[in-house]
Enzyme design. Structure first.
Site, PDB file in Angstrom:
ATOM      1  N   ARG A 132      18.399  34.568  28.687  1.00 21.59           N
ATOM      2  CA  ARG A 132      18.356  35.254  27.402  1.00 21.59           C
ATOM      3  C   ARG A 132      18.681  34.263  26.294  1.00 21.59           C
ATOM      4  O   ARG A 132      19.482  33.341  26.491  1.00 21.59           O
ATOM      5  CB  ARG A 132      19.399  36.369  27.389  1.00 21.59           C
ATOM      6  CG  ARG A 132      18.788  37.745  27.532  1.00 21.59           C
ATOM      7  CD  ARG A 132      19.889  38.762  27.606  1.00 21.59           C
ATOM      8  NE  ARG A 132      20.943  38.304  28.529  1.00 21.59           N
ATOM      9  CZ  ARG A 132      22.100  38.911  28.689  1.00 21.59           C
ATOM     10  NH1 ARG A 132      22.376  39.989  28.016  1.00 21.59           N
ATOM     11  NH2 ARG A 132      22.999  38.455  29.549  1.00 21.59           N
ATOM     12  N   TYR A 140      26.671  53.452  42.536  1.00 14.75           N
ATOM     13  CA  TYR A 140      26.036  52.647  43.567  1.00 14.75           C
ATOM     14  C   TYR A 140      25.488  53.585  44.650  1.00 14.75           C
ATOM     15  O   TYR A 140      26.062  54.641  44.883  1.00 14.75           O
ATOM     16  CB  TYR A 140      27.081  51.694  44.176  1.00 14.75           C
ATOM     17  CG  TYR A 140      26.521  50.496  44.858  1.00 14.75           C
ATOM     18  CD1 TYR A 140      25.850  49.509  44.137  1.00 14.75           C
ATOM     19  CD2 TYR A 140      26.650  50.326  46.239  1.00 14.75           C
ATOM     20  CE1 TYR A 140      25.328  48.391  44.780  1.00 14.75           C
ATOM     21  CE2 TYR A 140      26.134  49.215  46.873  1.00 14.75           C
ATOM     22  CZ  TYR A 140      25.478  48.242  46.139  1.00 14.75           C
ATOM     23  OH  TYR A 140      24.964  47.154  46.762  1.00 14.75           O
TER      24      TYR A 140
END
Lengths: 470, 353
Positions: B196, B74
């Site tokens: 998806r 991150y």
């Protein structure tokens, strides 16, 4: 009341490969000037990628067929309607309109779609005004506030837009990082771009390797600057590379996609570095209307820079309109510079009768189907006016020096590839650093000389440009 | 012994002053979260600073960003050792002498990210926490800081949306995606949701039903978008958390002057955007990061208003928190493993249970 003029046109009757569908036609062009219209004798007109796309029928806006090609040109007003704001001899280029039909000798245009150009600007510059310099101006002025000392980065720096960006940035004290594709004569290109004002020039590979360090060490630490804008005319991964050089909150502007690949943007740059991505289509923006003030400021700015010689056309190859096949071929293969049609004096071009003279027709001619074909006033004989093309005016004595340099600069007339300026070829053998210094010097000297010349000639030019042949 | 660990113990030290012991989940090196995280007990300072407050954390979830932070991938890297967690809600147990904005019993959430919320008790600056409506359900309070505001801001700050307008989003089943659907319904905005393709038609149908129960107007796969719905709607806003080709489809679907806001990149592919929409439709691309919005001090007033609006939707049943599975701090290993594998529900620590 109709009038006629003989002209050559490059026309396409169907969309397709420009090498096949474009054809040259000779015709008698019948016209009648309505209020607000003028007849223009085109002097020169470049081939832009956009023109190719329009012929192919793949551009966002399609022309009604059959259509005449071309979208940019410079020409002189030869005939006006009674209440016109333009006058005979004014140098103009088409603006805003998407169908100026300028791959031809003559056409009728609406005055409000023409821009009158400062008479000191050379027609070659004027004919490349409305697409590239305007795009560059907008990208530098219309998105982010840029101050002297700020940095921009661009790929495709050698393109028409790229060169305009370099010149405008230089004129306004903005540093430019320029990325070009690697090529055989890369050092020559680098010198040339630096000569017109590029701060740094990298190949794609060099920038991929050293770009990050360069931005940190040179831009941030040495100059204390930030890269606020990135201009992208390529797409694909090249787009990722220049976006990566942007400082937080920077903007990337896309004006083209030469690589024909989708533009790639990294999620992290968008989310964590707050990069914004915009696109620009100069023509569409102009057509939308409602930006009159900005447009006026832009044209004023650009003309001032052109007069001072700070804005010049890209390297050009010149062609007669008859040689359009070579010109189109060169334009499409992507290896040549910009291709420019010169609508040379018509007597050179194989017309049996003088095509530039306006001939009146008797009512029983082949055009008799047109209404009001009475013999009294419908077709009045119009005094033919011959407008000297730029190439001929430079023969005049006071402009001799200028013309010599220009021809050296811009290559030979007949479809040959433009040679680099003489002072460049002389310097190629010297090592790069000393060249840079010498260029600085050459640049200043040239600029001063050019300014002086521009001022001198503008006084004389007015009368010389137009010769009335009876 | 266990009781002693689990409850934050108050004990009397040798000088006769009260010391508070806190349990926290810390990591000293970046790495696999299930291995890197350790449960640690430590004593809070003896004295509460004048401008500090004592917060007892009551519920703190595991977010994907927390996992990434422990993995070291991150962009924000905390100084080591660091306490994990960035979201959650707690109760004010005590306040310093100069604290004016908060009082004992108030419920608070972190004012900024990276506070380290996976602990039972903490002394924090008054400015590090933000007061919220204590009457909200606890699961809503614990998840009020990241996902609902991300959805809220993206639907507010980029394009002016009126009732009846349409937006499009990919990764619609993500936590933010589900918040987007609910806020859209609450505001009368139509949402086109791209998900998806699931392995079985059953799973697909189940997902579709779930999304529609939240308020989705249309739930389609990328394939359906290309084949059946091309040019059927002209959304002015597209929300992208996938990237790659999925972003390309969103860009193609966008209306003139539309804006695509990117807030994630689940496919780990760069966004792929064709030239046409960029230059002829003048679409804009930008990113949104909740942490940056919170860092901007000008947004404090807007933040209060946002929580009020979200609170109202929560109370009127228009906005539901995600499914949560409560875990004790001791179950950290299991919780962190589950958080990375099981995406059907969110793992949620209850530090003071």
């Amino acid at each position: 009341m109709f009038e006629y003029v003989e002209r050559r046109v490059l026309r396409f009757h169907k969309n397709g490969d420009p090498r096949e569908v474009l054809q040259m036609e000779k015709e008698k062009f019948q016209f009648k000037l309505e209020e607000g219209q003028v007849l223009i004798r085109w002097l020169c007109s470049p081939i832009n990628p956009l023109d190719i796309n329009i012929v192919q029928g793949v551009y966002a806006i399609q022309r009604e067929l059959p259509a005449i090609g071309g979208s940019e040109a410079a020409g002189r007003v030869v005939k006006t309607h009674a209440n016109s704001t333009l006058k005979q001899g004014d140098l103009v280029f088409p603006f805003i309109s998407m169908s100026p039909n300028c791959w031809t000798d003559y056409s009728v245009a609406n005055e409000d779609q023409l821009v009158k150009v400062d008479s000191r600007i050379d027609p070659l510059m004027a004919s490349t005004f409305s697409v590239n310099p305007c795009t560059a101006w907008q990208m530098l002025r219309n998105f982010v506030e840029m101050n002297a000392g700020d940095w921009i980065i661009q790929n495709s720096a050698n393109s028409g837009v790229g060169r305009s960006v370099i010149q405008l940035a230089k004129a306004w004290g903005i540093h430019s990082i320029n990325i070009v594709r690697d090529r055989a004569n890369i050092e020559k290109l680098k010198i040339e771009l630096k000569h017109i004002g590029a701060t740094h020039v990298f190949t794609e590979e060099e920038f991929a390797k050293n770009g990050r360090t360069f931005v940190r060490e040179i831009v941030q630490n040495t100059h204390g600057g930030t890269v606020k804008l990135a201009f992208n005319g390529v797409g694909g991964r090249s787009c990722l590379a220049i976006a990566g050089a942007l400082a937080r909150g920077g903007t990337l502007i896309t004006y083209g996609g030469m690589s024909k690949k989708a533009h790639e943007f990294s999620t992290a740059q968008l989310v964590f570095n707050d990069i914004r991505v915009r696109g620009i289509a100069n023509g569409m923006w102009l057509m939308e209307g409602g930006h009159e003030e900005i447009v006026e400021r832009m044209l004023k700015d650009l003309q001032e820079l052109a007069v001072l010689g700070k804005l010049t056309p890209p390297p050009l190859d010149y062609h007669k309109i008859e040689d359009f096949k070579i010109a189109i071929e060169n334009s499409m293969d992507g290896k040549h510079g910009k291709q420019m049609f010169i609508f040379e004096k018509a007597t050179d071009s194989g017309f049996t009768s003088s095509p530039t003279s306006f001939s009146s027709l008797s009512p029983n001619s082949s055009f008799s189907e047109f209404p009001n074909g009475s013999s009294t006033s419908a077709f009045y004989p119009y005094q033919p006016i011959e407008v000297e093309v730029y190439a001929q005016t430079v023969d005049a004595e006071p402009q001799k020096r200028r013309s010599k340099r220009r021809s050296a600069n811009r290559g030979k007339y007949n479809g040959q590839i433009g040679r680099p300026p003489k002072y460049l070829t002389n310097l190629i053998t010297v090592d790069v650093e000393t060249q840079m210094n010498r260029h600085k010097h050459t640049d200043d000297v040239l600029r001063k000389r050019r300014q002086k010349l521009a001022l001198e000639t503008c006084r004389r030019k007015k009368d010389q440009d137009i010769q009335v042949i009876v | 012994m266990l009781t002693c660990l689990r409850r934050s113990a108050q004990k009397v030290n040798s000088f006769g002053r009260r010391t508070i012991s806190s349990r926290r989940l810390v990591y000293e090196n970046f790495g696999d979260p299930a291995k890197a995280i350790l449960l640690q007990q430590y004593d809070l300072p003896k004295k509460l600073e004048n401008k500090s407050v004592h917060v007892k954390w009551l519920g703190t979830p595991i977010n994907p960003a927390d996992i990434n932070q422990i993995q070291g991938v991150y962009p924000i890297k905390p100084p080591m050792p660091a306490v994990g967690g960035s979201e959650g809600y707690g109760q004010i147990e005590a306040i310093g002498t100069e604290v004016r904005s908060l009082k004992v019993g108030d419920h608070v959430i972190p004012a900024k990210s990276g506070l380290g919320t996976w602990c039972s008790d903490a002394y924090l600056s008054e400015l590090d926490v933000f007061k919220i409506d204590a009457s909200l359900p606890s699961t809503s309070k614990a998840t009020l800081q990241v996902n609902p505001p991300t959805a809220y801001r993206m639907l507010t700050d980029f394009v002016v949306l009126k009732e009846g307008d349409t937006i499009i989003q990919n990764g619609a089943n993500s936590a933010v995606g589900q918040a987007v659907v609910q806020i859209c319904r609450a505001r009368g905005i139509k949402s086109v949701n791209i998900v998806r393709k699931r392995e079985t038609p059953d799973a697909q149908k189940k997902l579709e039903e779930h999304m529609k129960s939240l308020g989705a107007d249309l739930v389609i796969t990328e394939e359906q978008l290309i084949k059946e719905y091309r040019g059927k709607f002209n959304p002015s806003l597209a929300l992208n958390c996938v990237g790659g080709r999925s972003a390309l489809l969103l860009a193609m679907a966008l209306d003139h002057n539309g804006v695509m806001v990117t807030y994630g990149g689940m496919s780990k592919q760069p966004l792929s955007i064709p030239t046409g929409p960029l230059i002829f439709k003048d679409i804009k691309l930008c990113g949104f990061w909740m942490s940056r919005w919170y860092e901007n001090k000008d947004n404090v007033k807007e933040r209060v208003m946002m929580y009020e609006q979200l609170g109202e939707w929560i109370k009127t049943g228009k906005f539901h928190p995600p499914q949560l599975v409560a875990r004790k701090l001791e179950e950290h290993q299991l919780a962190l493993e589950k958080a990375q594998t099981d995406h059907s529900c969110k793992q949620f620590f209850v530090p003071n249970d």
